[in-house]
Design a protein around this motif. Structure first.
Motif, mmCIF file in Angstrom:
data_model
loop_
_atom_site.group_PDB
_atom_site.id
_atom_site.type_symbol
_atom_site.label_atom_id
_atom_site.label_comp_id
_atom_site.label_asym_id
_atom_site.label_seq_id
_atom_site.Cartn_x
_atom_site.Cartn_y
_atom_site.Cartn_z
ATOM 1 N N GLN A 1 -10.233 -117.421 -53.965
ATOM 2 C CA GLN A 1 -9.467 -116.665 -53.110
ATOM 3 C C GLN A 1 -8.963 -117.162 -51.827
ATOM 4 O OE1 GLN A 1 -11.853 -112.845 -52.360
ATOM 5 N NE2 GLN A 1 -12.073 -112.605 -54.885
ATOM 6 N N MET A 2 -9.979 -117.931 -51.232
ATOM 7 C CA MET A 2 -9.590 -118.473 -49.928
ATOM 8 C C MET A 2 -8.602 -119.779 -50.007
ATOM 9 S SD MET A 2 -12.985 -118.749 -47.703
ATOM 10 C CE MET A 2 -14.332 -119.335 -48.976
ATOM 11 N N GLU A 3 -8.591 -120.307 -51.458
ATOM 12 C CA GLU A 3 -7.619 -121.403 -51.783
ATOM 13 C C GLU A 3 -6.378 -120.796 -51.860
ATOM 14 O OE1 GLU A 3 -10.500 -125.085 -53.757
ATOM 15 O OE2 GLU A 3 -9.624 -123.489 -54.887
ATOM 16 N N ALA A 4 -6.160 -119.726 -52.551
ATOM 17 C CA ALA A 4 -4.989 -119.198 -52.562
ATOM 18 C C ALA A 4 -4.332 -118.697 -51.289
ATOM 19 C CB ALA A 4 -5.101 -117.721 -53.697
ATOM 20 N N TYR A 5 -4.984 -118.113 -50.597
ATOM 21 C CA TYR A 5 -4.805 -117.673 -49.192
ATOM 22 C C TYR A 5 -4.388 -118.909 -48.538
ATOM 23 C CZ TYR A 5 -4.983 -115.411 -44.576
ATOM 24 O OH TYR A 5 -4.460 -114.472 -43.518
ATOM 25 N N ARG A 6 -5.065 -119.989 -48.461
ATOM 26 C CA ARG A 6 -4.597 -121.040 -47.563
ATOM 27 C C ARG A 6 -3.273 -121.486 -48.090
ATOM 28 N NH1 ARG A 6 -8.625 -126.128 -48.553
ATOM 29 N NH2 ARG A 6 -7.992 -126.035 -50.541
ATOM 30 N N GLU A 7 -3.283 -121.829 -49.306
ATOM 31 C CA GLU A 7 -1.672 -122.161 -50.097
ATOM 32 C C GLU A 7 -0.604 -121.211 -49.285
ATOM 33 O OE1 GLU A 7 0.754 -124.508 -51.944
ATOM 34 O OE2 GLU A 7 -1.282 -124.857 -51.234
ATOM 35 N N GLN A 8 -0.961 -120.000 -49.528
ATOM 36 C CA GLN A 8 0.045 -119.007 -49.154
ATOM 37 C C GLN A 8 0.718 -119.145 -47.665
ATOM 38 O OE1 GLN A 8 -0.703 -115.022 -49.796
ATOM 39 N NE2 GLN A 8 1.162 -114.227 -49.412
ATOM 40 N N TYR A 9 -0.443 -119.229 -46.768
ATOM 41 C CA TYR A 9 -0.215 -119.407 -45.436
ATOM 42 C C TYR A 9 -0.309 -120.767 -44.630
ATOM 43 C CZ TYR A 9 0.065 -114.435 -45.948
ATOM 44 O OH TYR A 9 0.288 -112.830 -46.449
ATOM 45 N N LYS A 10 -0.292 -121.734 -45.443
ATOM 46 C CA LYS A 10 -0.485 -123.034 -44.885
ATOM 47 C C LYS A 10 0.520 -123.460 -43.735
ATOM 48 C CE LYS A 10 1.627 -125.836 -48.568
ATOM 49 N NZ LYS A 10 1.628 -126.760 -49.743
ATOM 50 N N PRO A 11 0.132 -123.902 -42.612
ATOM 51 C CA PRO A 11 1.217 -124.292 -41.449
ATOM 52 C C PRO A 11 1.919 -125.573 -41.859
ATOM 53 C CG PRO A 11 -1.056 -124.992 -40.852
ATOM 54 C CD PRO A 11 -1.341 -124.472 -42.369
ATOM 55 N N SER A 12 2.918 -125.671 -40.979
ATOM 56 C CA SER A 12 3.593 -127.017 -41.402
ATOM 57 C C SER A 12 3.364 -128.123 -40.411
ATOM 58 C CB SER A 12 5.152 -126.541 -40.936
ATOM 59 O OG SER A 12 5.430 -126.118 -39.590
#
Length: 241
Positions: free
Chosen positions: A229-240
């Motif tokens: 779940q955390m990995e999916a969230y990280r991928e969705q909102y990863k910064p530039s």
């Protein structure tokens, strides 16, 4: 990441945060209207063993950064009211315990929410900031508003900002105006709040724990559902940045 990427004190802190209900998992709607699968309530570091653990972790992080970056140092640890108050006081004590010769004379300071007009009076409590190198300590950084207010206080007191440290870096991009309006992410690339503050101030912005750390720590605890779940969230909102 392998499970060897975390120093033992980080692994212990994450495990303690989980067992104490400080790091929890579920569905949490943030101020940005994002729905996060995890939440860190730093206000719950409120028992003796918990404040000891987090202050030791802050001290370890600051000391490690100073060892790795020759010449970086500070005179006063400033904790913005209210959550920063116990953090600055307990962390300087732990720093002195790590290296008395280096950190034994570091002071702490915090602000009052309302200026006192009697007794010693004034806005500040603790060490004077005038002419001092100051590092800010706080729990989290969301939009960066509280940190910018702290920087303004330091400047008004004649101090020089040299660093910032927070407990958790969520490593996600800054919310868009669309998200703030409750209309969802517009999909545009954006940097992180910590990255933006780092660019604005030109000083190091450190974190005791990052989202990457939490993922590794939960994998060590064999909590694979939460990891996914955390990995999916990280991928969705990863910064530039």
């Amino acid at each position: 990441m392998s499970t060897t990427d975390l120093p033992p004190w980080k692994s212990s802190l994450i495990s303690l945060a989980v067992s104490s209900g400080i790091l929890t998992f579920g569905s949490y709607t943030l101020k940005s209207h994002r729905v996060s699968p995890y939440f860190v309530n730093c206000g719950l570091f409120s028992r003796a063993k918990l404040i000891r653990a987090i202050s030791e972790a802050y001290a370890q992080s600051l000391n490690s950064y100073a060892q790795e970056h020759s010449g970086w140092d500070f005179d006063v640890l400033f904790g913005p009211a209210y959550k920063g108050i116990p953090l600055c006081a307990t962390t300087v004590e732990k720093l002195a315990g790590l290296d008395e010769s280096k950190w034994g004379d570091v002071g702490y300071s915090f602000n009052r929410k309302e200026v006192k007009d009697h007794g010693e009076g004034g806005l500040m409590v603790g060490e004077s900031l005038k002419g001092k190198r100051v590092c800010i300590i706080d729990d989290v950084m969301t939009a960066g508003t509280a940190i910018r207010e702290a920087i303004s206080i330091i400047e008004s007191q004649g101090g020089k900002l040299v660093g910032i440290i927070v407990a958790v870096d969520r490593q996600e991009k800054m919310p868009s105006q669309s998200e703030k309006d409750g209309k969802g992410d517009d999909g545009s690339p954006r940097g992180s709040t910590i990255g933006e503050v780092r660019r604005e101030t030109g000083v190091p912005v450190m974190a005791v724990l990052t989202l990457d750390d939490l993922i590794v720590g939960m994998r060590q605890l064999r909590r694979e559902d939460e990891v996914k779940q955390m990995e999916a969230y990280r991928e969705q909102y990863k910064p530039s940045d």
